[in-house]
Enzyme design. Sequence first.
Site, PDB file in Angstrom:
ATOM      1  N   THR A   1       0.599  -1.065   0.184  1.00  0.00           N
ATOM      2  CA  THR A   1       0.051   0.203  -0.490  1.00  0.00           C
ATOM      3  C   THR A   1       0.743   1.321  -0.315  1.00  0.00           C
ATOM      4  O   THR A   1       2.284   1.212   0.400  1.00  0.00           O
ATOM      5  CB  THR A   1      -1.002   0.142   1.449  1.00  0.00           C
ATOM      6  OG1 THR A   1      -1.263   0.861   1.148  1.00  0.00           O
ATOM      7  CG2 THR A   1      -0.409  -0.386   2.648  1.00  0.00           C
ATOM      8  N   ASP A   2       0.243   2.274  -0.581  1.00  0.00           N
ATOM      9  CA  ASP A   2       1.330   3.643  -0.375  1.00  0.00           C
ATOM     10  C   ASP A   2       1.055   4.213   0.845  1.00  0.00           C
ATOM     11  O   ASP A   2       1.385   4.901   1.319  1.00  0.00           O
ATOM     12  CB  ASP A   2       0.586   4.488  -1.786  1.00  0.00           C
ATOM     13  CG  ASP A   2      -1.129   4.784  -0.963  1.00  0.00           C
ATOM     14  OD1 ASP A   2      -1.679   4.308  -0.100  1.00  0.00           O
ATOM     15  OD2 ASP A   2      -1.206   6.005  -1.731  1.00  0.00           O
ATOM     16  N   GLU A   3       0.038   2.972   2.350  1.00  0.00           N
ATOM     17  CA  GLU A   3       0.102   4.248   3.388  1.00  0.00           C
ATOM     18  C   GLU A   3       1.555   4.177   3.996  1.00  0.00           C
ATOM     19  O   GLU A   3       2.203   4.851   5.017  1.00  0.00           O
ATOM     20  CB  GLU A   3      -1.100   3.485   4.380  1.00  0.00           C
ATOM     21  CG  GLU A   3      -2.244   3.715   3.480  1.00  0.00           C
ATOM     22  CD  GLU A   3      -3.440   3.948   4.404  1.00  0.00           C
ATOM     23  OE1 GLU A   3      -3.113   3.591   5.230  1.00  0.00           O
ATOM     24  OE2 GLU A   3      -5.025   3.953   4.392  1.00  0.00           O
TER      25      GLU A   3
ATOM     26  N   TYR B   1      -1.995  -0.105  11.636  1.00  0.00           N
ATOM     27  CA  TYR B   1      -1.938  -0.789  10.180  1.00  0.00           C
ATOM     28  C   TYR B   1      -0.462  -0.667   8.827  1.00  0.00           C
ATOM     29  O   TYR B   1       0.071  -1.224   8.632  1.00  0.00           O
ATOM     30  CB  TYR B   1      -3.489  -0.593   9.029  1.00  0.00           C
ATOM     31  CG  TYR B   1      -3.687  -0.838   7.634  1.00  0.00           C
ATOM     32  CD1 TYR B   1      -3.692  -2.195   6.955  1.00  0.00           C
ATOM     33  CD2 TYR B   1      -3.081  -0.059   6.927  1.00  0.00           C
ATOM     34  CE1 TYR B   1      -3.834  -2.320   5.892  1.00  0.00           C
ATOM     35  CE2 TYR B   1      -3.043  -0.395   5.368  1.00  0.00           C
ATOM     36  CZ  TYR B   1      -3.534  -1.747   4.642  1.00  0.00           C
ATOM     37  OH  TYR B   1      -3.278  -1.458   3.714  1.00  0.00           O
TER      38      TYR B   1
ATOM     39  N   LYS C   1       2.054  -3.151   7.308  1.00  0.00           N
ATOM     40  CA  LYS C   1       2.883  -3.519   6.548  1.00  0.00           C
ATOM     41  C   LYS C   1       4.108  -2.932   5.135  1.00  0.00           C
ATOM     42  O   LYS C   1       4.622  -3.386   5.404  1.00  0.00           O
ATOM     43  CB  LYS C   1       1.439  -2.128   4.973  1.00  0.00           C
ATOM     44  CG  LYS C   1      -0.248  -2.924   5.188  1.00  0.00           C
ATOM     45  CD  LYS C   1       0.191  -4.386   4.744  1.00  0.00           C
ATOM     46  CE  LYS C   1      -0.453  -4.341   3.148  1.00  0.00           C
ATOM     47  NZ  LYS C   1      -0.312  -5.567   2.348  1.00  0.00           N
TER      48      LYS C   1
HETATM   49  P1  NAD Z   1      -9.353  -6.820   2.387  1.00  0.00           P
HETATM   50  O1  NAD Z   1      -9.729  -7.015   3.868  1.00  0.00           O
HETATM   51  O2  NAD Z   1     -10.433  -7.126   1.170  1.00  0.00           O
HETATM   52  O3  NAD Z   1      -9.453  -8.733   2.016  1.00  0.00           O
HETATM   53  C1  NAD Z   1      -8.501  -9.312   2.562  1.00  0.00           C
HETATM   54  C2  NAD Z   1      -8.360 -10.708   2.598  1.00  0.00           C
HETATM   55  O4  NAD Z   1      -7.439 -11.351   3.132  1.00  0.00           O
HETATM   56  C3  NAD Z   1     -10.176 -11.388   3.224  1.00  0.00           C
HETATM   57  O5  NAD Z   1     -10.561 -12.395   2.358  1.00  0.00           O
HETATM   58  C4  NAD Z   1      -9.539 -11.893   4.256  1.00  0.00           C
HETATM   59  O6  NAD Z   1      -9.831 -13.132   4.517  1.00  0.00           O
HETATM   60  C5  NAD Z   1      -7.778 -13.088   4.099  1.00  0.00           C
HETATM   61  N1  NAD Z   1      -7.207 -13.012   5.294  1.00  0.00           N
HETATM   62  C6  NAD Z   1      -7.029 -12.050   6.300  1.00  0.00           C
HETATM   63  N2  NAD Z   1      -5.791 -12.826   6.950  1.00  0.00           N
HETATM   64  C7  NAD Z   1      -6.221 -13.697   6.442  1.00  0.00           C
HETATM   65  C8  NAD Z   1      -5.611 -14.678   6.970  1.00  0.00           C
HETATM   66  N3  NAD Z   1      -4.527 -15.284   8.084  1.00  0.00           N
HETATM   67  N4  NAD Z   1      -4.745 -16.123   5.875  1.00  0.00           N
HETATM   68  C9  NAD Z   1      -5.459 -16.203   5.102  1.00  0.00           C
HETATM   69  N5  NAD Z   1      -6.676 -15.101   4.908  1.00  0.00           N
HETATM   70  C10 NAD Z   1      -6.724 -14.102   5.051  1.00  0.00           C
HETATM   71  O7  NAD Z   1      -8.563  -6.335   1.728  1.00  0.00           O
HETATM   72  P2  NAD Z   1      -8.271  -5.764   0.582  1.00  0.00           P
HETATM   73  O8  NAD Z   1      -8.932  -4.439   0.521  1.00  0.00           O
HETATM   74  O9  NAD Z   1      -8.503  -6.929  -0.858  1.00  0.00           O
HETATM   75  O10 NAD Z   1      -6.668  -5.803   0.033  1.00  0.00           O
HETATM   76  C11 NAD Z   1      -6.244  -6.447   0.026  1.00  0.00           C
HETATM   77  C12 NAD Z   1      -4.533  -6.368  -0.568  1.00  0.00           C
HETATM   78  O11 NAD Z   1      -3.683  -4.480  -0.730  1.00  0.00           O
HETATM   79  C13 NAD Z   1      -4.142  -5.926   1.265  1.00  0.00           C
HETATM   80  O12 NAD Z   1      -2.590  -6.480   1.446  1.00  0.00           O
HETATM   81  C14 NAD Z   1      -3.752  -4.668   1.142  1.00  0.00           C
HETATM   82  O13 NAD Z   1      -3.151  -4.812   2.513  1.00  0.00           O
HETATM   83  C15 NAD Z   1      -3.606  -3.953   0.247  1.00  0.00           C
HETATM   84  N6  NAD Z   1      -4.098  -3.192  -0.396  1.00  0.00           N
HETATM   85  C16 NAD Z   1      -5.916  -2.563  -0.455  1.00  0.00           C
HETATM   86  C17 NAD Z   1      -5.829  -1.387  -0.629  1.00  0.00           C
HETATM   87  C18 NAD Z   1      -7.182  -1.143  -1.000  1.00  0.00           C
HETATM   88  O14 NAD Z   1      -7.256   0.418  -0.957  1.00  0.00           O
HETATM   89  N7  NAD Z   1      -8.368  -1.658  -0.167  1.00  0.00           N
HETATM   90  C19 NAD Z   1      -5.175  -0.796  -1.434  1.00  0.00           C
HETATM   91  C20 NAD Z   1      -3.461  -1.033  -1.913  1.00  0.00           C
HETATM   92  C21 NAD Z   1      -3.583  -2.448  -0.691  1.00  0.00           C
HETATM   93  O1  DAU Z   2      -4.357   3.523   0.505  1.00  0.00           O
HETATM   94  C1  DAU Z   2      -4.423   2.555   0.773  1.00  0.00           C
HETATM   95  C2  DAU Z   2      -5.203   2.198   1.529  1.00  0.00           C
HETATM   96  O2  DAU Z   2      -6.104   2.340   1.669  1.00  0.00           O
HETATM   97  C3  DAU Z   2      -5.248   0.581   1.632  1.00  0.00           C
HETATM   98  O3  DAU Z   2      -3.787   0.115   2.128  1.00  0.00           O
HETATM   99  C4  DAU Z   2      -6.443   0.173   2.805  1.00  0.00           C
HETATM  100  O4  DAU Z   2      -6.295  -0.813   2.770  1.00  0.00           O
HETATM  101  C5  DAU Z   2      -7.601   0.713   2.813  1.00  0.00           C
HETATM  102  O5  DAU Z   2      -8.112   0.843   3.388  1.00  0.00           O
HETATM  103  C6  DAU Z   2      -7.719   2.495   2.129  1.00  0.00           C
HETATM  104  O6  DAU Z   2      -7.169   3.133   3.777  1.00  0.00           O
HETATM  105  P1  DAU Z   2      -7.954   4.600   4.171  1.00  0.00           P
HETATM  106  O7  DAU Z   2      -8.091   4.419   4.813  1.00  0.00           O
HETATM  107  O8  DAU Z   2      -6.891   5.324   3.027  1.00  0.00           O
HETATM  108  O9  DAU Z   2      -9.196   4.010   3.589  1.00  0.00           O
HETATM  109  P2  DAU Z   2     -10.712   4.050   4.284  1.00  0.00           P
HETATM  110  O10 DAU Z   2     -11.586   3.424   2.555  1.00  0.00           O
HETATM  111  O11 DAU Z   2     -10.674   3.654   5.255  1.00  0.00           O
HETATM  112  O12 DAU Z   2     -11.062   5.731   3.899  1.00  0.00           O
HETATM  113  C7  DAU Z   2     -10.347   6.376   3.353  1.00  0.00           C
HETATM  114  C8  DAU Z   2     -10.933   7.751   3.967  1.00  0.00           C
HETATM  115  O13 DAU Z   2     -12.476   8.579   4.098  1.00  0.00           O
HETATM  116  C9  DAU Z   2     -10.001   8.411   5.333  1.00  0.00           C
HETATM  117  O14 DAU Z   2      -9.396   9.875   4.730  1.00  0.00           O
HETATM  118  C10 DAU Z   2     -11.049   8.055   6.147  1.00  0.00           C
HETATM  119  C11 DAU Z   2     -12.396   8.545   5.321  1.00  0.00           C
HETATM  120  N1  DAU Z   2     -13.390   8.131   5.707  1.00  0.00           N
HETATM  121  C12 DAU Z   2     -13.192   6.484   5.446  1.00  0.00           C
HETATM  122  C13 DAU Z   2     -14.366   6.040   6.342  1.00  0.00           C
HETATM  123  C14 DAU Z   2     -14.977   4.592   6.665  1.00  0.00           C
HETATM  124  C15 DAU Z   2     -14.666   9.078   6.432  1.00  0.00           C
HETATM  125  O15 DAU Z   2     -14.755  10.243   6.479  1.00  0.00           O
HETATM  126  N2  DAU Z   2     -15.602   7.982   7.297  1.00  0.00           N
HETATM  127  C16 DAU Z   2     -15.528   7.045   7.453  1.00  0.00           C
HETATM  128  O16 DAU Z   2     -16.643   6.565   8.051  1.00  0.00           O
END
Ligand code: NAD
Ligand code: DAU
Length: 334
Positions: free
Chosen positions: A122-124, A148, A152
């Site tokens: 992630t970019d975080e 989190y 990562k």
């Molecule tokens: P998600 O929470 O939707 O899915 C995570 C999955 O991992 C789930 O299916 C869960 O059951 C599985 N999991 C959790 N713990 C586990 C374990 N111990 N063993 C096996 N499976 C397990 O997450 P997502 O949003 O699809 O993110 C997927 C990946 O991409 C993550 O590594 C996250 O850090 C990364 N990522 C997410 C975003 C985003 O915006 N969502 C952006 C950049 C990177």
């Molecule tokens: O940048 C990549 C990341 O993006 C991933 O690595 C994470 O797994 C993913 O959850 C996401 O993190 P964020 O914290 O940026 O996403 P989230 O959807 O939780 O929040 C996006 C923005 O919206 C953030 O500034 C917080 C705000 N927010 C979020 C929620 C859930 C609100 O204002 N209200 C809310 O209820």
Amino acid sequence: MRLLVCGGAGFIGSNFIRLMLARYPDYKIINLDLLTYAGNLANLKDVEQRANYKFLRGDINDSKLVESLVKDVDIIINFAAETHVDRSIMDSSAFLRTNVIGTQTLLEAAKKYNRRYHQVSTDEVFGSLGPNDPPFNETTPYDPRSPYSASKAASDHLVRAYFHTYNLPITITNCSNNYGPYQFPEKLHGLFITNLLEGKQVPVYGDGLQRRDWLYVEDHCEAIDLVIHQGKVGETYCVGGEGDRTNMEITNKFLELLGLGEAMVAHVKDRPGHDRRYAINSDKIRRELGWAPRTSFEEGMKKTVEWYKANVDWWKKIKSGEYLKYYEEQYIMR
Ligand code: NAD
Ligand code: DAU
């Protein structure tokens, strides 16, 4: 090619598996997923009968299971993680267990059988940008600020350490915020769209002027596809959508698409340590691998809202607690 996709029942992993099955009908895919509260087999209902796809419920921390699977594949692609920042603020234990120790367990198995390993990150991990700072790129120092992102960052460091120490053939992608179909309704898009469809207000944290770089999920999956096939071993690729918007801009777009007014917005207490701005410079993956996002912000937002409108059963089951309760019980009992 034989792929072990870890965490494939979540949001991005399920979109990735669907893309791989469509593009490479001769590939064999094993999806190893624990089905935590965020994993959902309904995300892959349309492909579960494919002969070259197999789901296995299991933990990436289970070294015996992991080794038995890694032995018979060519590449491991790790999506498995705890991913919600707010949950990590409440309790970071599961984040360290899965994101750090789980990654190390996968790396050990990859080392044992000398398998290619791709880490979805992630970019975080880069921290928070000021208003005039340049976007993150592959040389930006890590500065994670939430439990989190700290977990990562630790896993990324481990992945690189296995490359330098053991010559393990790894790659990493650091991607910006994804949105699109099958996003669990606790994240901004999933929560806000479904709240609005239910006639509920949306909780905007603080002033809502935090900025994120939004990328349509299929574009992220295409980037991973390119990196696992053509990426240079040992390298990191930053992936972003140039979809830089404030949370209020995103919220106003939802209101516009759904024909609703400002009364649906509630400004609530801010997230502790809330990162103010993320932005990504994707020049490297564009230049070296020819990647570019295909989905414009306008198109992606429309498609996403339409998907949640067309899949009410999917998110209603989750929001009513039916899935959530079941999976949380399973998770705690393990
Ligand atoms: P998600 O929470 O939707 O899915 C995570 C999955 O991992 C789930 O299916 C869960 O059951 C599985 N999991 C959790 N713990 C586990 C374990 N111990 N063993 C096996 N499976 C397990 O997450 P997502 O949003 O699809 O993110 C997927 C990946 O991409 C993550 O590594 C996250 O850090 C990364 N990522 C997410 C975003 C985003 O915006 N969502 C952006 C950049 C990177
Ligand atoms: O940048 C990549 C990341 O993006 C991933 O690595 C994470 O797994 C993913 O959850 C996401 O993190 P964020 O914290 O940026 O996403 P989230 O959807 O939780 O929040 C996006 C923005 O919206 C953030 O500034 C917080 C705000 N927010 C979020 C929620 C859930 C609100 O204002 N209200 C809310 O209820």
